[in-house]
Design a protein around this motif. Structure first.
Motif, PDB file in Angstrom:
ATOM      1  N   VAL A   1     -34.852 -29.382 -32.233  1.00 22.95           N
ATOM      2  CA  VAL A   1     -34.532 -30.559 -33.040  1.00 22.95           C
ATOM      3  C   VAL A   1     -35.608 -30.703 -34.111  1.00 22.95           C
ATOM      4  O   VAL A   1     -36.792 -30.537 -33.829  1.00 22.95           O
ATOM      5  N   LEU A   2     -35.184 -31.005 -35.336  1.00 18.30           N
ATOM      6  CA  LEU A   2     -36.122 -31.392 -36.383  1.00 18.30           C
ATOM      7  C   LEU A   2     -36.069 -32.910 -36.507  1.00 18.30           C
ATOM      8  O   LEU A   2     -34.993 -33.481 -36.697  1.00 18.30           O
ATOM      9  N   VAL A   3     -37.209 -33.551 -36.385  1.00 18.37           N
ATOM     10  CA  VAL A   3     -37.331 -34.989 -36.614  1.00 18.37           C
ATOM     11  C   VAL A   3     -37.806 -35.130 -38.052  1.00 18.37           C
ATOM     12  O   VAL A   3     -38.894 -34.668 -38.399  1.00 18.37           O
ATOM     13  N   ILE A   4     -36.977 -35.743 -38.883  1.00 18.37           N
ATOM     14  CA  ILE A   4     -37.213 -35.781 -40.328  1.00 18.37           C
ATOM     15  C   ILE A   4     -37.591 -37.192 -40.753  1.00 18.37           C
ATOM     16  O   ILE A   4     -36.899 -38.159 -40.428  1.00 18.37           O
ATOM     17  N   SER A   5     -38.672 -37.278 -41.511  1.00 18.88           N
ATOM     18  CA  SER A   5     -39.203 -38.570 -41.952  1.00 18.88           C
ATOM     19  C   SER A   5     -39.642 -38.478 -43.401  1.00 18.88           C
ATOM     20  O   SER A   5     -39.978 -37.399 -43.891  1.00 18.88           O
ATOM     21  N   SER A   6     -39.692 -39.618 -44.046  1.00 19.38           N
ATOM     22  CA  SER A   6     -40.343 -39.640 -45.360  1.00 19.38           C
ATOM     23  C   SER A   6     -41.844 -39.496 -45.123  1.00 19.38           C
ATOM     24  O   SER A   6     -42.372 -39.897 -44.084  1.00 19.38           O
ATOM     25  N   ARG A   7     -42.524 -38.894 -46.081  1.00 17.49           N
ATOM     26  CA  ARG A   7     -43.972 -38.692 -45.945  1.00 17.49           C
ATOM     27  C   ARG A   7     -44.714 -40.000 -45.732  1.00 17.49           C
ATOM     28  O   ARG A   7     -45.697 -40.051 -45.007  1.00 17.49           O
ATOM     29  N   GLY A   8     -44.228 -41.050 -46.358  1.00 17.55           N
ATOM     30  CA  GLY A   8     -44.889 -42.350 -46.257  1.00 17.55           C
ATOM     31  C   GLY A   8     -44.875 -42.950 -44.858  1.00 17.55           C
ATOM     32  O   GLY A   8     -45.685 -43.819 -44.552  1.00 17.55           O
ATOM     33  N   LEU A   9     -43.970 -42.489 -44.017  1.00 16.46           N
ATOM     34  CA  LEU A   9     -43.885 -43.005 -42.643  1.00 16.46           C
ATOM     35  C   LEU A   9     -44.485 -42.048 -41.618  1.00 16.46           C
ATOM     36  O   LEU A   9     -44.426 -42.308 -40.412  1.00 16.46           O
ATOM     37  N   ALA A  10     -45.076 -40.960 -42.060  1.00 17.06           N
ATOM     38  CA  ALA A  10     -45.563 -39.930 -41.133  1.00 17.06           C
ATOM     39  C   ALA A  10     -46.537 -40.493 -40.102  1.00 17.06           C
ATOM     40  O   ALA A  10     -46.435 -40.177 -38.911  1.00 17.06           O
ATOM     41  N   HIS A  11     -47.464 -41.322 -40.541  1.00 16.89           N
ATOM     42  CA  HIS A  11     -48.433 -41.868 -39.580  1.00 16.89           C
ATOM     43  C   HIS A  11     -47.753 -42.719 -38.510  1.00 16.89           C
ATOM     44  O   HIS A  11     -48.149 -42.714 -37.353  1.00 16.89           O
ATOM     45  N   GLU A  12     -46.692 -43.423 -38.883  1.00 19.39           N
ATOM     46  CA  GLU A  12     -45.950 -44.223 -37.904  1.00 19.39           C
ATOM     47  C   GLU A  12     -45.187 -43.333 -36.925  1.00 19.39           C
ATOM     48  O   GLU A  12     -45.104 -43.629 -35.740  1.00 19.39           O
ATOM     49  N   VAL A  13     -44.610 -42.239 -37.422  1.00 17.44           N
ATOM     50  CA  VAL A  13     -43.906 -41.298 -36.548  1.00 17.44           C
ATOM     51  C   VAL A  13     -44.887 -40.725 -35.530  1.00 17.44           C
ATOM     52  O   VAL A  13     -44.595 -40.654 -34.335  1.00 17.44           O
ATOM     53  N   ILE A  14     -46.044 -40.335 -35.990  1.00 20.75           N
ATOM     54  CA  ILE A  14     -47.075 -39.775 -35.110  1.00 20.75           C
ATOM     55  C   ILE A  14     -47.485 -40.801 -34.053  1.00 20.75           C
ATOM     56  O   ILE A  14     -47.527 -40.494 -32.857  1.00 20.75           O
ATOM     57  N   ASP A  15     -47.745 -42.029 -34.476  1.00 22.10           N
ATOM     58  CA  ASP A  15     -48.172 -43.077 -33.549  1.00 22.10           C
ATOM     59  C   ASP A  15     -47.087 -43.476 -32.552  1.00 22.10           C
ATOM     60  O   ASP A  15     -47.343 -43.598 -31.363  1.00 22.10           O
ATOM     61  N   ARG A  16     -45.876 -43.688 -33.038  1.00 22.26           N
ATOM     62  CA  ARG A  16     -44.811 -44.223 -32.168  1.00 22.26           C
ATOM     63  C   ARG A  16     -44.144 -43.169 -31.292  1.00 22.26           C
ATOM     64  O   ARG A  16     -43.688 -43.479 -30.203  1.00 22.26           O
ATOM     65  N   LEU A  17     -44.058 -41.924 -31.783  1.00 22.72           N
ATOM     66  CA  LEU A  17     -43.355 -40.902 -31.024  1.00 22.72           C
ATOM     67  C   LEU A  17     -44.279 -39.890 -30.342  1.00 22.72           C
ATOM     68  O   LEU A  17     -43.833 -39.093 -29.531  1.00 22.72           O
ATOM     69  N   GLY A  18     -45.550 -39.899 -30.709  1.00 25.48           N
ATOM     70  CA  GLY A  18     -46.497 -38.980 -30.087  1.00 25.48           C
ATOM     71  C   GLY A  18     -46.334 -37.537 -30.524  1.00 25.48           C
ATOM     72  O   GLY A  18     -46.677 -36.622 -29.783  1.00 25.48           O
ATOM     73  N   VAL A  19     -45.832 -37.325 -31.724  1.00 28.34           N
ATOM     74  CA  VAL A  19     -45.723 -35.967 -32.269  1.00 28.34           C
ATOM     75  C   VAL A  19     -47.042 -35.593 -32.922  1.00 28.34           C
ATOM     76  O   VAL A  19     -47.845 -36.459 -33.250  1.00 28.34           O
ATOM     77  N   PRO A  20     -47.313 -34.289 -33.119  1.00 26.60           N
ATOM     78  CA  PRO A  20     -48.620 -33.891 -33.686  1.00 26.60           C
ATOM     79  C   PRO A  20     -48.780 -34.249 -35.156  1.00 26.60           C
ATOM     80  O   PRO A  20     -47.806 -34.365 -35.883  1.00 26.60           O
ATOM     81  N   ALA A  21     -50.024 -34.431 -35.535  1.00 29.09           N
ATOM     82  CA  ALA A  21     -50.367 -34.780 -36.923  1.00 29.09           C
ATOM     83  C   ALA A  21     -50.398 -33.551 -37.795  1.00 29.09           C
ATOM     84  O   ALA A  21     -50.558 -32.465 -37.365  1.00 29.09           O
TER      85      ALA A  21
END
Length: 129
Positions: free
Chosen positions: A109-129
């Motif tokens: 699965v690819l989890v796709i985000s806007s760059r501006g939300l990357a830090h939130e994706v990392i924090d909320r989902l626990g994906v790597p930075a």
């Protein structure tokens, strides 16, 4: 789990019929994100038979590649809507209160985000930075 990758390419807005027959040079993925809009990841050129088409460079998205096990462990529990059963599939909605897209394949699965939300994706989902 992989570090995020850039999803640079072209965004094309055109008539649905023109998008159905468009040709893309260099595209790894061509995702219909609306009836009249395509995100062509990796594309460097697009031939679209619509004189009013808008074709612009797109650099706003990034993605995390997850195995199915990683997806189930980190992401799926935050989804409150039904995932499509057919694969591959592009779907989108709120995940952990974030507007995200998912590219669902049979084995990843690819989890796709806007760059501006990357830090939130990392924090909320626990994906790597």
């Amino acid at each position: 789990m992989h570090a995020p990758e850039s999803l640079d390419g072209l965004r094309i807005v055109a008539s649905p019929a023109a998008l159905d027959t468009a040709r893309y040079t260099g595209a790894t993925y061509v995702w219909r994100i609306a009836h009249d809009e395509v995100l062509a990841v990796g594309a460097v050129h697009a031939e679209v038979d619509d004189r009013y088409a808008i074709i612009e460079r797109e650099t706003a998205f990034m993605a995390w590649e997850l195995s199915l096990a990683e997806f189930h462990a980190h992401v799926e529990r935050h989804i409150e809507w039904t995932l499509p059963a057919e694969r591959p599939a592009l779907t989108q909605g709120l995940i952990a209160a974030l507007p995200l897209k998912l590219w669902l394949e049979h084995d990843r699965v690819l989890v796709i985000s806007s760059r501006g939300l990357a830090h939130e994706v990392i924090d909320r989902l626990g994906v790597p930075a």
